[in-house]
Design an enzyme around this catalytic site. Structure first.
Site, PDB file in Angstrom:
ATOM      1  N   LYS A   1       0.839  -1.218   0.000  1.00 38.38           N
ATOM      2  CA  LYS A   1       0.000   0.000   0.000  1.00 38.38           C
ATOM      3  C   LYS A   1       0.869   1.261   0.000  1.00 38.38           C
ATOM      4  O   LYS A   1       2.083   1.195   0.199  1.00 38.38           O
ATOM      5  CB  LYS A   1      -0.923  -0.024   1.216  1.00 38.38           C
ATOM      6  CG  LYS A   1      -1.772  -1.282   1.350  1.00 38.38           C
ATOM      7  CD  LYS A   1      -2.977  -1.292   0.438  1.00 38.38           C
ATOM      8  CE  LYS A   1      -3.810  -2.445   0.680  1.00 38.38           C
ATOM      9  NZ  LYS A   1      -4.719  -3.203   0.138  1.00 38.38           N
TER      10      LYS A   1
HETATM   11  C1  PLP Z   1      -5.747  -4.052   0.811  1.00 34.63           C
HETATM   12  C2  PLP Z   1      -7.206  -3.891   0.703  1.00 34.63           C
HETATM   13  C3  PLP Z   1      -8.087  -4.216   1.753  1.00 34.63           C
HETATM   14  C4  PLP Z   1      -7.700  -4.980   2.974  1.00 34.63           C
HETATM   15  O1  PLP Z   1      -6.599  -4.627   3.649  1.00 34.63           O
HETATM   16  P1  PLP Z   1      -5.768  -5.703   4.507  1.00 34.63           P
HETATM   17  O2  PLP Z   1      -4.938  -4.812   5.346  1.00 34.63           O
HETATM   18  O3  PLP Z   1      -4.997  -6.544   3.562  1.00 34.63           O
HETATM   19  O4  PLP Z   1      -6.721  -6.489   5.337  1.00 34.63           O
HETATM   20  C5  PLP Z   1      -9.432  -3.925   1.595  1.00 34.63           C
HETATM   21  N1  PLP Z   1      -9.907  -3.382   0.476  1.00 34.63           N
HETATM   22  C6  PLP Z   1      -9.109  -3.068  -0.559  1.00 34.63           C
HETATM   23  C7  PLP Z   1      -9.716  -2.452  -1.783  1.00 34.63           C
HETATM   24  C8  PLP Z   1      -7.735  -3.336  -0.490  1.00 34.63           C
HETATM   25  O5  PLP Z   1      -6.958  -3.076  -1.546  1.00 34.63           O
END
Ligand code: PLP
Length: 383
Positions: free
Chosen positions: A186
């Site tokens: 991210k």
């Molecule tokens: C990464 C992501 C999540 C979830 O995040 P995690 O920290 O991996 O649980 C939820 N929604 C979207 C669109 C994502 O890209």
């Protein structure tokens, strides 16, 4: 591996920016002896909320945990419906299922890949308990357009830290519970982690309790007044998050620069083959660059393209699969192919290219050269 693409010039799909500041921040917490529920948690929450211009933030163990707690906090429960996008990472829908509620999908728009307000409005029933727009690929979804429906909104902003709505509001800063995620790919990472931003102190209080085994901040350690979870984010991770916040603007600018390099380098291939890029920003909205996704030309086999690129040392990924077509969604809710054609087309043709802040222009050029060879060379992978 084919001969010329050795380990040396392997280009990763994603790569976090971790430097000495992050190492020092983590070391400081390790040496402090306070590894969880300490000062870094409060500092990280405060600085994140300030950045978004909202009053409250609750750091949690993942974006998924944040979505789960946010849906619970706005009252989603068994038998309820939640309107959302079938073109998303599966967590945005799985958390609806965790509450024994039913996801009601509306198809996305071809340009933004987000759910349009008029289609959301048309899907509202008396069982609708919440709306869950997804700012997919860092593209602001139309939140202002669904606010007049008067229903609770939970925003999935996991991919959109740094994005801006047309009216200048930061994505996640409109006051609805908005979740961010901090997995290593991210825009900001704590290894694993998440956060819920909200303007509502009652929602903040509920989430703070439920992330911590149903224990209010003023309660004793082994006292509990509701069902809760262990969805806490450690002080080690919060310290990492603080160090990442210090360099966030630089990392976002680096991502935008790499995306601009890609757009420039791919222009010729777009014109020659019908390869499609993500739509450019429109009407004052600003995407936060999260992934660099292209759609292979119609008639080209996307999965064969991935295989051919892998043989040339370029790692890519199908991105994203349509949620309604996963077998357990089909079986449980009766979803079928053809229901959400824009989503299904984006899912069938989407290809995520290597993309990260430290990517060089040479690396971009190499990815584009290999993609060009695969799409225009002899034996191009026809569908
Ligand atoms: C990464 C992501 C999540 C979830 O995040 P995690 O920290 O991996 O649980 C939820 N929604 C979207 C669109 C994502 O890209």
């Amino acid at each position: 591996m084919s001969g010329e693409a050795g380990e040396r010039d392997r280009i990763p799909l994603a790569q976090p920016v971790i430097g000495e500041a992050e190492e020092q921040a983590v070391l400081e917490v390790l040496r402090s002896g306070q590894l969880s529920l300490g000062p870094k948690l409060l500092a990280f929450e405060r600085r994140f909320a300030e950045r978004l211009g909202v009053d409250h933030a609750s750091a949690v163990s993942s974006g998924t945990a944040g979505l789960h707690l946010a849906l619970r906090a706005v009252g989603v429960g068994p038998g309820d419906e939640v309107i959302s996008s079938p073109f998303s990472f599966i967590a945005s829908s799985n958390t609806i299922l965790m509450q024994d509620a039913t996801p009601v999908f509306v198809d996305v728009e071809p340009d933004t890949l987000t759910i349009p307000a008029d289609a959301v409005a048309a899907a509202v029933t008396e069982r609708t308990a919440a709306l869950l727009p997804v700012h997919i690929f860092g593209q602001p979804a139309d939140v202002a357009g669904i606010e007049p429906l008067g229903l609770p909104i939970v925003e999935d902003a996991a991919e959109a830290l740094g994005a801006v709505h047309a009216d200048g509001t930061p994505v996640g800063g409109r006051g609805h519970p908005a979740i961010f995620a901090f997995y290593a790919n991210k825009q900001l990472t704590t290894g694993e982690g998440g956060l819920v931003a909200t303007a509502d102190p009652a929602i903040k209080a509920t989430i703070d309790s439920e992330r911590n085994q149903g224990r209010a901040p003023d309660m004793q350690w082994l006292d509990h007044d509701r069902l809760g979870f262990n969805y806490r984010l450690s002080d080690i991770q919060c310290a990492l998050g603080l160090a990442q916040l210090d360099r966030l603007d630089g990392m976002l600018a680096d991502r935008a620069r790499v995306a601009a390099w890609y757009a420039e380098a791919l222009a010729d291939l777009v014109a020659r083959t019908g390869l499609e890029l993500l739509a450019p920003d429109a009407g004052g909205e600003r995407r936060s660059w999260f992934v660099y996704v292209v759609r292979v030309p119609r008639g080209v086999d996307r999965d064969a393209t991935i295989t051919a690129l892998a043989e040339r040392g370029i790692q890519t990924r199908p991105y994203l699969p349509a949620i309604h077509l996963f077998s357990f969604y089909r079986e449980r809710f009766g979803f079928r192919e053809g229901q959400f054609p824009v989503t299904e087309d984006a899912a069938a043709r989407g290809l995520s290219l290597p993309f990260f802040p430290a990517m060089t222009q040479d690396q971009v050029a190499r990815v584009v050269a290999e993609l060009t060879a695969v799409l225009t060379g002899d034996g191009a992978p026809a569908a």
